[in-house]
Design a protein around this motif. Structure first.
Motif, PDB file in Angstrom:
ATOM      1  N   SER A  21      21.817 -17.708   1.501  1.00 44.84           N
ATOM      2  CA  SER A  21      21.010 -17.158   2.606  1.00 44.84           C
ATOM      3  C   SER A  21      20.586 -15.709   2.361  1.00 44.84           C
ATOM      4  O   SER A  21      19.833 -15.150   3.156  1.00 44.84           O
ATOM      5  CB  SER A  21      21.772 -17.253   3.924  1.00 44.84           C
ATOM      6  N   ASP A  22      21.049 -15.104   1.273  1.00 45.21           N
ATOM      7  CA  ASP A  22      20.654 -13.726   0.937  1.00 45.21           C
ATOM      8  C   ASP A  22      19.512 -13.787  -0.063  1.00 45.21           C
ATOM      9  O   ASP A  22      19.716 -13.796  -1.284  1.00 45.21           O
ATOM     10  CB  ASP A  22      21.837 -12.960   0.351  1.00 45.21           C
ATOM     11  N   VAL A  23      18.287 -13.833   0.453  1.00 41.22           N
ATOM     12  CA  VAL A  23      17.127 -14.009  -0.422  1.00 41.22           C
ATOM     13  C   VAL A  23      16.970 -12.863  -1.410  1.00 41.22           C
ATOM     14  O   VAL A  23      16.352 -13.036  -2.464  1.00 41.22           O
ATOM     15  CB  VAL A  23      15.827 -14.229   0.383  1.00 41.22           C
ATOM     16  N   THR A  24      17.540 -11.710  -1.107  1.00 42.45           N
ATOM     17  CA  THR A  24      17.412 -10.574  -2.032  1.00 42.45           C
ATOM     18  C   THR A  24      18.196 -10.796  -3.325  1.00 42.45           C
ATOM     19  O   THR A  24      17.995 -10.073  -4.295  1.00 42.45           O
ATOM     20  CB  THR A  24      17.873  -9.254  -1.376  1.00 42.45           C
ATOM     21  N   ARG A  25      19.048 -11.815  -3.370  1.00 42.05           N
ATOM     22  CA  ARG A  25      19.829 -12.124  -4.575  1.00 42.05           C
ATOM     23  C   ARG A  25      19.273 -13.315  -5.357  1.00 42.05           C
ATOM     24  O   ARG A  25      19.841 -13.694  -6.382  1.00 42.05           O
ATOM     25  CB  ARG A  25      21.289 -12.379  -4.209  1.00 42.05           C
ATOM     26  N   ILE A  26      18.156 -13.889  -4.905  1.00 39.26           N
ATOM     27  CA  ILE A  26      17.642 -15.106  -5.538  1.00 39.26           C
ATOM     28  C   ILE A  26      17.355 -14.918  -7.024  1.00 39.26           C
ATOM     29  O   ILE A  26      17.494 -15.842  -7.820  1.00 39.26           O
ATOM     30  CB  ILE A  26      16.396 -15.650  -4.797  1.00 39.26           C
ATOM     31  N   GLY A  27      16.973 -13.724  -7.429  1.00 37.93           N
ATOM     32  CA  GLY A  27      16.679 -13.469  -8.834  1.00 37.93           C
ATOM     33  C   GLY A  27      17.868 -13.668  -9.752  1.00 37.93           C
ATOM     34  O   GLY A  27      17.707 -13.889 -10.954  1.00 37.93           O
ATOM     35  N   GLU A  28      19.074 -13.608  -9.210  1.00 39.69           N
ATOM     36  CA  GLU A  28      20.281 -13.848 -10.003  1.00 39.69           C
ATOM     37  C   GLU A  28      20.465 -15.331 -10.319  1.00 39.69           C
ATOM     38  O   GLU A  28      21.195 -15.661 -11.255  1.00 39.69           O
ATOM     39  CB  GLU A  28      21.521 -13.372  -9.243  1.00 39.69           C
ATOM     40  N   PHE A  29      19.837 -16.195  -9.558  1.00 43.23           N
ATOM     41  CA  PHE A  29      20.129 -17.620  -9.640  1.00 43.23           C
ATOM     42  C   PHE A  29      18.936 -18.495 -10.025  1.00 43.23           C
ATOM     43  O   PHE A  29      19.091 -19.464 -10.745  1.00 43.23           O
ATOM     44  CB  PHE A  29      20.701 -18.101  -8.304  1.00 43.23           C
ATOM     45  N   SER A  30      17.764 -18.185  -9.532  1.00 40.62           N
ATOM     46  CA  SER A  30      16.594 -19.038  -9.725  1.00 40.62           C
ATOM     47  C   SER A  30      15.922 -18.793 -11.077  1.00 40.62           C
ATOM     48  O   SER A  30      15.749 -17.649 -11.483  1.00 40.62           O
ATOM     49  CB  SER A  30      15.572 -18.767  -8.618  1.00 40.62           C
ATOM     50  N   PRO A  31      15.501 -19.863 -11.767  1.00 45.63           N
ATOM     51  CA  PRO A  31      14.751 -19.679 -13.005  1.00 45.63           C
ATOM     52  C   PRO A  31      13.281 -19.313 -12.774  1.00 45.63           C
ATOM     53  O   PRO A  31      12.591 -18.947 -13.718  1.00 45.63           O
ATOM     54  CB  PRO A  31      14.880 -21.028 -13.709  1.00 45.63           C
ATOM     55  N   GLU A  32      12.804 -19.400 -11.533  1.00 46.39           N
ATOM     56  CA  GLU A  32      11.395 -19.089 -11.263  1.00 46.39           C
ATOM     57  C   GLU A  32      11.198 -17.896 -10.328  1.00 46.39           C
ATOM     58  O   GLU A  32      10.296 -17.099 -10.542  1.00 46.39           O
ATOM     59  CB  GLU A  32      10.673 -20.301 -10.649  1.00 46.39           C
ATOM     60  N   THR A  33      11.970 -17.797  -9.274  1.00 47.92           N
ATOM     61  CA  THR A  33      11.806 -16.696  -8.326  1.00 47.92           C
ATOM     62  C   THR A  33      12.729 -15.571  -8.756  1.00 47.92           C
ATOM     63  O   THR A  33      13.940 -15.700  -8.708  1.00 47.92           O
ATOM     64  CB  THR A  33      12.128 -17.145  -6.890  1.00 47.92           C
ATOM     65  N   PHE A  34      12.138 -14.465  -9.206  1.00 46.59           N
ATOM     66  CA  PHE A  34      12.964 -13.417  -9.807  1.00 46.59           C
ATOM     67  C   PHE A  34      13.274 -12.264  -8.866  1.00 46.59           C
ATOM     68  O   PHE A  34      14.087 -11.399  -9.192  1.00 46.59           O
ATOM     69  CB  PHE A  34      12.364 -12.918 -11.126  1.00 46.59           C
ATOM     70  N   GLU A  35      12.671 -12.244  -7.684  1.00 51.42           N
ATOM     71  CA  GLU A  35      13.033 -11.257  -6.668  1.00 51.42           C
ATOM     72  C   GLU A  35      12.469 -11.710  -5.329  1.00 51.42           C
ATOM     73  O   GLU A  35      11.542 -12.505  -5.269  1.00 51.42           O
ATOM     74  CB  GLU A  35      12.534  -9.854  -7.014  1.00 51.42           C
ATOM     75  N   ALA A  36      13.055 -11.191  -4.261  1.00 45.02           N
ATOM     76  CA  ALA A  36      12.551 -11.479  -2.913  1.00 45.02           C
ATOM     77  C   ALA A  36      12.955 -10.334  -2.002  1.00 45.02           C
ATOM     78  O   ALA A  36      13.927  -9.617  -2.271  1.00 45.02           O
ATOM     79  CB  ALA A  36      13.097 -12.802  -2.384  1.00 45.02           C
ATOM     80  N   GLU A  37      12.199 -10.185  -0.934  1.00 49.28           N
ATOM     81  CA  GLU A  37      12.491  -9.121   0.036  1.00 49.28           C
ATOM     82  C   GLU A  37      12.134  -9.596   1.430  1.00 49.28           C
ATOM     83  O   GLU A  37      11.197 -10.374   1.628  1.00 49.28           O
ATOM     84  CB  GLU A  37      11.714  -7.856  -0.307  1.00 49.28           C
ATOM     85  N   TRP A  38      12.946  -9.148   2.388  1.00 47.20           N
ATOM     86  CA  TRP A  38      12.696  -9.466   3.793  1.00 47.20           C
ATOM     87  C   TRP A  38      11.462  -8.717   4.265  1.00 47.20           C
ATOM     88  O   TRP A  38      11.179  -7.618   3.792  1.00 47.20           O
ATOM     89  CB  TRP A  38      13.905  -9.100   4.651  1.00 47.20           C
ATOM     90  N   LEU A  39      10.738  -9.298   5.219  1.00 51.07           N
ATOM     91  CA  LEU A  39       9.506  -8.712   5.762  1.00 51.07           C
ATOM     92  C   LEU A  39       9.649  -8.461   7.263  1.00 51.07           C
ATOM     93  O   LEU A  39      10.497  -9.058   7.918  1.00 51.07           O
ATOM     94  CB  LEU A  39       8.321  -9.660   5.533  1.00 51.07           C
ATOM     95  N   GLY A  40       8.789  -7.607   7.776  1.00 49.43           N
ATOM     96  CA  GLY A  40       8.675  -7.412   9.217  1.00 49.43           C
ATOM     97  C   GLY A  40       9.920  -6.894   9.894  1.00 49.43           C
ATOM     98  O   GLY A  40      10.188  -7.250  11.032  1.00 49.43           O
ATOM     99  N   GLY A  53       8.725 -13.926  -1.810  1.00 46.34           N
ATOM    100  CA  GLY A  53       9.370 -14.131  -3.095  1.00 46.34           C
ATOM    101  C   GLY A  53       8.385 -13.890  -4.210  1.00 46.34           C
ATOM    102  O   GLY A  53       7.209 -14.241  -4.105  1.00 46.34           O
ATOM    103  N   HIS A  54       8.865 -13.287  -5.279  1.00 51.57           N
ATOM    104  CA  HIS A  54       8.061 -13.021  -6.458  1.00 51.57           C
ATOM    105  C   HIS A  54       8.382 -14.109  -7.474  1.00 51.57           C
ATOM    106  O   HIS A  54       9.519 -14.208  -7.935  1.00 51.57           O
ATOM    107  CB  HIS A  54       8.399 -11.632  -6.997  1.00 51.57           C
ATOM    108  N   VAL A  55       7.397 -14.906  -7.805  1.00 48.20           N
ATOM    109  CA  VAL A  55       7.595 -16.126  -8.592  1.00 48.20           C
ATOM    110  C   VAL A  55       6.925 -16.000  -9.949  1.00 48.20           C
ATOM    111  O   VAL A  55       5.798 -15.505 -10.052  1.00 48.20           O
ATOM    112  CB  VAL A  55       6.998 -17.341  -7.836  1.00 48.20           C
ATOM    113  N   LYS A  56       7.631 -16.468 -10.964  1.00 52.55           N
ATOM    114  CA  LYS A  56       7.044 -16.646 -12.294  1.00 52.55           C
ATOM    115  C   LYS A  56       7.053 -18.154 -12.533  1.00 52.55           C
ATOM    116  O   LYS A  56       8.066 -18.743 -12.882  1.00 52.55           O
ATOM    117  CB  LYS A  56       7.842 -15.918 -13.364  1.00 52.55           C
TER     118      LYS A  56
END
Length: 152
Positions: A21-40, A53-56
């Motif tokens: 549930s901590d989207v800011t850590r997704i870059g540690e785990f996902s092979p495609e989404t290398f970073e994410a940040e909460w909005l608003g 999410g920032h996706v490659k």
């Protein structure tokens, strides 16, 4: 236009929940989404919270941002979000946590919208994208498993 992968983890549901549930850590785990940040003004998971999410794509490119909205937020049980393109919901991703006597079974899933353009895309390229998604979910869950079992 949907699939899921499940992995058994020897860790408490609370520890697993805190990672999925901590989207800011997704870059540690996902092979495609290398970073994410909460909005608003969001700072953590909550129904309706938005993040990007920032996706490659395919781990190679193209690189782009996606905007997402949390649609399921039940601590220690489920975290889900929808990827949006304007007012259109493109894809729904979920993590379900099922506690067991020695940890939990975690299931990651995706389900594409039934929009015509996505049905055509899936009909033409679904065989390849489906395999990529399945492999990516397995990689993500195995990386989460390693982190939670080491207490990270």
């Amino acid at each position: 236009m949907r699939d899921s992968v499940s992995v058994r983890m020897a860790a408490p549901a609370s520890r697993i929940w805190s990672l999925v549930s901590d989207v800011t850590r997704i870059g540690e785990f996902s092979p495609e989404t290398f970073e994410a940040e909460w909005l608003g003004g969001a700072t953590g998971p909550a129904l309706g919270a938005r993040f990007r999410g920032h996706v490659k794509r395919n781990g190679r490119g193209p690189v782009y941002w996606t905007t997402c909205r949390v649609i399921a937020c039940e601590p220690e049980r489920e975290f889900g979000f929808v990827v949006e393109a304007g007012k259109l919901s493109i894809n729904t991703w979920r993590y379900r946590i099922e506690p067991t006597d020695d940890g939990a079974v975690v299931t990651e899933s995706f389900e594409l919208s039934s929009a015509l353009v996505l049905r055509i895309y899936w009909g033409l390229l679904g065989w390849a994208r489906g395999r990529t998604n399945r492999d990516g979910m397995r990689t993500t869950l195995e990386r989460i498993k390693a982190a939670v079992e080491q207490g990270a």
